[in-house]
Design an enzyme around this catalytic site. Structure first.
Site, PDB file in Angstrom:
ATOM      1  N   ASP A  15      37.301  44.811  39.557  1.00 28.14           N
ATOM      2  CA  ASP A  15      37.343  46.068  38.799  1.00 28.14           C
ATOM      3  C   ASP A  15      36.594  47.119  39.599  1.00 28.14           C
ATOM      4  O   ASP A  15      35.402  46.942  39.909  1.00 28.14           O
ATOM      5  CB  ASP A  15      36.708  45.875  37.428  1.00 28.14           C
ATOM      6  CG  ASP A  15      37.393  44.765  36.635  1.00 28.14           C
ATOM      7  OD1 ASP A  15      38.350  45.070  35.915  1.00 28.14           O
ATOM      8  OD2 ASP A  15      36.971  43.597  36.776  1.00 28.14           O
ATOM      9  N   ASN A  67      38.339  46.129  31.409  1.00 29.40           N
ATOM     10  CA  ASN A  67      39.523  45.348  31.019  1.00 29.40           C
ATOM     11  C   ASN A  67      39.136  44.586  29.759  1.00 29.40           C
ATOM     12  O   ASN A  67      38.386  43.614  29.816  1.00 29.40           O
ATOM     13  CB  ASN A  67      39.941  44.398  32.140  1.00 29.40           C
ATOM     14  CG  ASN A  67      41.168  43.578  31.775  1.00 29.40           C
ATOM     15  OD1 ASN A  67      41.322  43.135  30.646  1.00 29.40           O
ATOM     16  ND2 ASN A  67      42.041  43.347  32.748  1.00 29.40           N
ATOM     17  N   ASP A  72      37.157  38.408  29.604  1.00 29.96           N
ATOM     18  CA  ASP A  72      36.753  37.728  30.833  1.00 29.96           C
ATOM     19  C   ASP A  72      36.290  38.713  31.910  1.00 29.96           C
ATOM     20  O   ASP A  72      35.787  38.298  32.953  1.00 29.96           O
ATOM     21  CB  ASP A  72      37.854  36.805  31.368  1.00 29.96           C
ATOM     22  CG  ASP A  72      39.240  37.404  31.294  1.00 29.96           C
ATOM     23  OD1 ASP A  72      39.377  38.601  30.940  1.00 29.96           O
ATOM     24  OD2 ASP A  72      40.219  36.679  31.573  1.00 29.96           O
ATOM     25  N   HIS A  73      36.456  40.008  31.655  1.00 30.89           N
ATOM     26  CA  HIS A  73      35.924  41.067  32.518  1.00 30.89           C
ATOM     27  C   HIS A  73      34.686  41.678  31.865  1.00 30.89           C
ATOM     28  O   HIS A  73      34.411  41.455  30.686  1.00 30.89           O
ATOM     29  CB  HIS A  73      36.956  42.175  32.714  1.00 30.89           C
ATOM     30  CG  HIS A  73      38.185  41.759  33.442  1.00 30.89           C
ATOM     31  ND1 HIS A  73      38.486  42.175  34.723  1.00 30.89           N
ATOM     32  CD2 HIS A  73      39.224  40.978  33.050  1.00 30.89           C
ATOM     33  CE1 HIS A  73      39.651  41.666  35.090  1.00 30.89           C
ATOM     34  NE2 HIS A  73      40.119  40.931  34.088  1.00 30.89           N
ATOM     35  N   ASN A  82      42.901  43.951  40.495  1.00 29.16           N
ATOM     36  CA  ASN A  82      43.371  42.618  40.851  1.00 29.16           C
ATOM     37  C   ASN A  82      43.363  42.410  42.366  1.00 29.16           C
ATOM     38  O   ASN A  82      44.261  41.784  42.935  1.00 29.16           O
ATOM     39  CB  ASN A  82      44.759  42.352  40.261  1.00 29.16           C
ATOM     40  CG  ASN A  82      44.696  41.731  38.878  1.00 29.16           C
ATOM     41  OD1 ASN A  82      43.936  40.795  38.641  1.00 29.16           O
ATOM     42  ND2 ASN A  82      45.475  42.265  37.950  1.00 29.16           N
ATOM     43  N   GLU A 117      44.604  46.223  29.806  1.00 26.55           N
ATOM     44  CA  GLU A 117      45.073  45.092  29.009  1.00 26.55           C
ATOM     45  C   GLU A 117      44.786  45.298  27.520  1.00 26.55           C
ATOM     46  O   GLU A 117      44.268  44.409  26.847  1.00 26.55           O
ATOM     47  CB  GLU A 117      44.472  43.770  29.514  1.00 26.55           C
ATOM     48  CG  GLU A 117      45.178  43.219  30.742  1.00 26.55           C
ATOM     49  CD  GLU A 117      44.934  41.729  30.923  1.00 26.55           C
ATOM     50  OE1 GLU A 117      45.773  40.943  30.453  1.00 26.55           O
ATOM     51  OE2 GLU A 117      43.916  41.365  31.536  1.00 26.55           O
ATOM     52  N   ASP A 153      41.269  47.730  36.680  1.00 31.22           N
ATOM     53  CA  ASP A 153      41.388  46.362  37.193  1.00 31.22           C
ATOM     54  C   ASP A 153      42.424  46.397  38.314  1.00 31.22           C
ATOM     55  O   ASP A 153      43.620  46.474  38.061  1.00 31.22           O
ATOM     56  CB  ASP A 153      41.815  45.433  36.060  1.00 31.22           C
ATOM     57  CG  ASP A 153      42.040  43.999  36.519  1.00 31.22           C
ATOM     58  OD1 ASP A 153      41.881  43.718  37.723  1.00 31.22           O
ATOM     59  OD2 ASP A 153      42.398  43.164  35.671  1.00 31.22           O
TER      60      ASP A 153
END
Length: 258
Positions: free
Chosen positions: A219, A7, A248-249, A150, A34, A148
């Protein structure tokens, strides 16, 4: 063959990070989430000048997924079946060269705030994913679903599980939907090789989460039986999270035998 999911949190904002990662880690195949770019505005040269084939399914400002591969990509499809009204760019599939492997890249909805329409969309999307996975597994081909999700599958997938109890990523319904993917025949690649706790793929930008290793694992690679038979390793590459202006991943890898 080494494959990674990442991501990127904005392909233009992370162009330097993505280019550095491709140069240093050199995946054979990567799925991105993303990308936050329409297809026409995607910086294709960033990928193609490094010798990759590229397919995108973009959307302005948010969402967006992509597959890049050193081998040609065939039979590319965009969008998760099951809801023709869904305009969010969250899903892409492709066959990888002549390997027989089909890779499905996904960016599963966050679902917050929950309860509410966003959480209903998340659970509906997961049911559509289950239906698509069932259809592909029935073809008896190696399939890898990466991205991802989530979803924090288990308490050991969070440094502080109690902090996530009311979050859509960790609600019982989300975890149950993830387990339904597993019980229908998909295998969590990381857990096949690494059952231990403390392995995370996301750390918030706030409150010093990364230095404290206050992370979560959201992930995932889920493999069909024929893909799982090829699995030789799976790991999380944490270094890119510590680079300047990171996502941030961080990337999650699988290695599959030919």
């Amino acid at each position: 063959m080494k494959l990674a999911t990442f991501n990127i949190n904005g392909v233009k904002a992370r162009a330097e990070v993505l280019g550095r990662w491709l140069d240093t880690s050199a995946p054979d195949v990567a799925v991105l989430q993303e990308i936050k770019s329409v297809d026409e505005a995607f910086p294709r040269a960033l990928i193609e000048d490094r010798g990759y084939h590229l397919e995108t399914h973009g959307q302005k400002g948010f969402n967006g997924v992509a597959i890049l591969s050193k081998l040609p990509l065939h039979d590319v499809t965009r969008g998760l079946p099951g809801d023709e009204s869904d305009e969010q760019a969250r899903y892409i599939e492709a066959d990888i060269g002549e390997t027989g492997l089909r890779v499905c890249g996904l960016y599963l909805p966050n679902g917050n705030p929950a309860p509410g329409p966003k959480y209903d969309y998340k659970l509906g999307w997961m049911e559509r994913l289950r239906a698509r996975a069932a259809a592909l597994i029935a073809r008896e081909i190696p399939v890898a679903f990466a991205g991802d999700y989530n979803v924090i599958p288990q308490p050991e997938d969070a440094a502080r599980p109690d902090a996530w109890r009311e979050d859509a990523l960790f609600l019982p319904q989300s975890r149950a939907a993830f387990r339904r993917l597993e019980t229908m025949g998909l295998y969590d690649a990381l857990r096949l090789r690494h059952p231990e706790p403390g392995l995370y793929s996301f750390w918030d930008y706030q409150a010093g989460a990364r230095p404290k290793n206050d992370g979560i694992r959201i992930d995932h690679w889920l493999l069909s039986p024929k893909a799982a038979d090829r699995l030789t390793d799976c790991w999380i590459e944490t270094a890119p999270r510590d680079w300047e202006k990171p996502s941030d991943h961080t990337p999650v890898w699988v290695e599959l035998a030919a």
